[in-house]
Design a protein around this motif. Structure first.
Motif, PDB file in Angstrom:
ATOM      1  N   GLU A   1       1.575   4.555   9.875  1.00 28.47           N
ATOM      2  CA  GLU A   1       2.156   5.775   9.319  1.00 28.47           C
ATOM      3  C   GLU A   1       3.617   5.511   8.981  1.00 28.47           C
ATOM      4  O   GLU A   1       4.369   4.987   9.808  1.00 28.47           O
ATOM      5  CB  GLU A   1       2.063   6.918  10.329  1.00 28.47           C
TER       6      GLU A   1
ATOM      7  N   ALA B   1       0.809  -1.215   0.000  1.00 29.45           N
ATOM      8  CA  ALA B   1       0.000   0.000   0.000  1.00 29.45           C
ATOM      9  C   ALA B   1       0.846   1.270   0.000  1.00 29.45           C
ATOM     10  O   ALA B   1       0.405   2.313  -0.488  1.00 29.45           O
ATOM     11  CB  ALA B   1      -0.933   0.000   1.208  1.00 29.45           C
TER      12      ALA B   1
ATOM     13  N   ARG C   1      -2.268   5.296   6.688  1.00 31.68           N
ATOM     14  CA  ARG C   1      -3.401   4.515   6.216  1.00 31.68           C
ATOM     15  C   ARG C   1      -3.972   3.719   7.383  1.00 31.68           C
ATOM     16  O   ARG C   1      -3.265   3.429   8.342  1.00 31.68           O
ATOM     17  CB  ARG C   1      -2.988   3.552   5.096  1.00 31.68           C
ATOM     18  N   ARG C   2      -5.224   3.351   7.259  1.00 29.23           N
ATOM     19  CA  ARG C   2      -5.870   2.489   8.254  1.00 29.23           C
ATOM     20  C   ARG C   2      -6.226   1.158   7.616  1.00 29.23           C
ATOM     21  O   ARG C   2      -6.737   1.117   6.500  1.00 29.23           O
ATOM     22  CB  ARG C   2      -7.124   3.164   8.824  1.00 29.23           C
TER      23      ARG C   2
ATOM     24  N   GLU D   1      -3.842   1.675  12.556  1.00 28.55           N
ATOM     25  CA  GLU D   1      -3.301   2.850  11.884  1.00 28.55           C
ATOM     26  C   GLU D   1      -1.815   2.663  11.644  1.00 28.55           C
ATOM     27  O   GLU D   1      -1.065   2.303  12.556  1.00 28.55           O
ATOM     28  CB  GLU D   1      -3.524   4.117  12.715  1.00 28.55           C
TER      29      GLU D   1
ATOM     30  N   GLU E   1       2.937   9.435   5.242  1.00 22.51           N
ATOM     31  CA  GLU E   1       1.696   8.929   4.671  1.00 22.51           C
ATOM     32  C   GLU E   1       1.106   7.952   5.676  1.00 22.51           C
ATOM     33  O   GLU E   1       1.820   7.102   6.208  1.00 22.51           O
ATOM     34  CB  GLU E   1       1.945   8.244   3.334  1.00 22.51           C
TER      35      GLU E   1
END
Length: 266
Positions: A258, A23, A198-199, A256, A196
């Motif tokens: 990061e 991702a 994302r979860r 989460e 950046e």
């Protein structure tokens, strides 16, 4: 630390954690200004997730060299990419690369630089093998509270002092100013940093933790090696983190993640 990246951990990495790594790869390739036709070096390639994306980005006229210090990880990269004509593989120490100077248009290092015993030495090597004007880019963890699997390593370190140094190393470059200063000290120009986040949703904590409990990947191998009581303590600590300290929670959890990115031009 070498045992964490042997055949057992390499075999489970993609199954348990590959989707998370994948991702974040597009941001790394953008940071390296990667374009069609380039010759790219992927340092600490692991199972080849970033190299796979790089091959697609550079196209048939480009070439990607995937390297890793650990042969078992590189074997998995070969399984993934060995059928492609524009990929080659080499067991390499990122702090002492054997390639001639100025041979690559871009150098990338996904989630590996913080594990180098001497990151500054590694960055000097990145710059040496870059052509003038080429870009190097790396990604690293920020904090345990915003990590996917390595938050478990941090928890292990809190309860097993002999493991604390390993857990801390995963987050040793999580400060943007420190990372920037390392790139600038290595004489990279135009250094940039960004994060950046994302979860990753899971139907339950058990669903998230299953690959770790099964011993998949380096973190799973570290967890599996603990005594039973310590495994229970670590598991419950991580459960509490992800469930907001709601005791007995069995509902969905969001993990989460990061990452901190850095890039610079030779």
């Amino acid at each position: 630390m070498g045992e964490r990246f042997g055949a057992a951990s390499a075999g489970g990495y993609d199954r348990g954690f590959g989707h998370v790594s994948r991702a974040f790869v597009p941001a790394l390739l953008r940071a390296a200004r990667m374009t069609s036709g380039q010759r790219v070096l992927d340092v600490a390639s692991g199972t080849g997730i970033a190299a796979e994306a790089a091959v697609e980005r550079v196209g048939p006229s480009g070439h990607v060299v995937a390297t890793d210090l650990f042969p078992a990880m590189l074997d998995k990269a070969r399984e993934r990419l060995g059928h492609l004509p524009n990929v080659s593989f080499a067991v390499e120490d990122g702090q002492a690369l054997t390639f001639p100077k100025e041979g690559f248009d871009a150098v990338i290092c996904a989630m590996g630089l913080m594990l180098f015993p001497d990151p500054a030495r590694g960055l000097a090597e990145f710059r040496r093998v870059l052509r003038p004007g080429g870009w190097a880019a790396a990604s690293v963890n920020t904090t345990p509270e915003r990590a996917f699997a390595t938050r478990v390593d941090a928890a292990i370190g809190r309860h097993a002092p002999e493991r604390a140094a390993t857990g801390a190393r995963y987050f040793s470059l999580g400060d943007a100013e420190r990372l920037r200063s390392l790139f600038e000290a290595a004489r990279f120009r135009g250094v940039e940093t960004f994060t950046e986040a994302r979860r990753f949703p899971f139907p339950s904590f058990d669903a998230y933790f299953a690959p770790i409990e099964e011993g998949q990947g380096p973190t799973g191998q570290a967890f599996a090696s603990l005594p039973a009581e310590l495994r229970r303590v670590v598991r419950e600590e991580v459960r509490n983190q992800l469930s907001g300290n709601v005791e007995g929670s069995t509902g969905p959890v969001d993990v989460e993640v990061e990452l901190l990115f850095v890039c610079g031009r030779r």
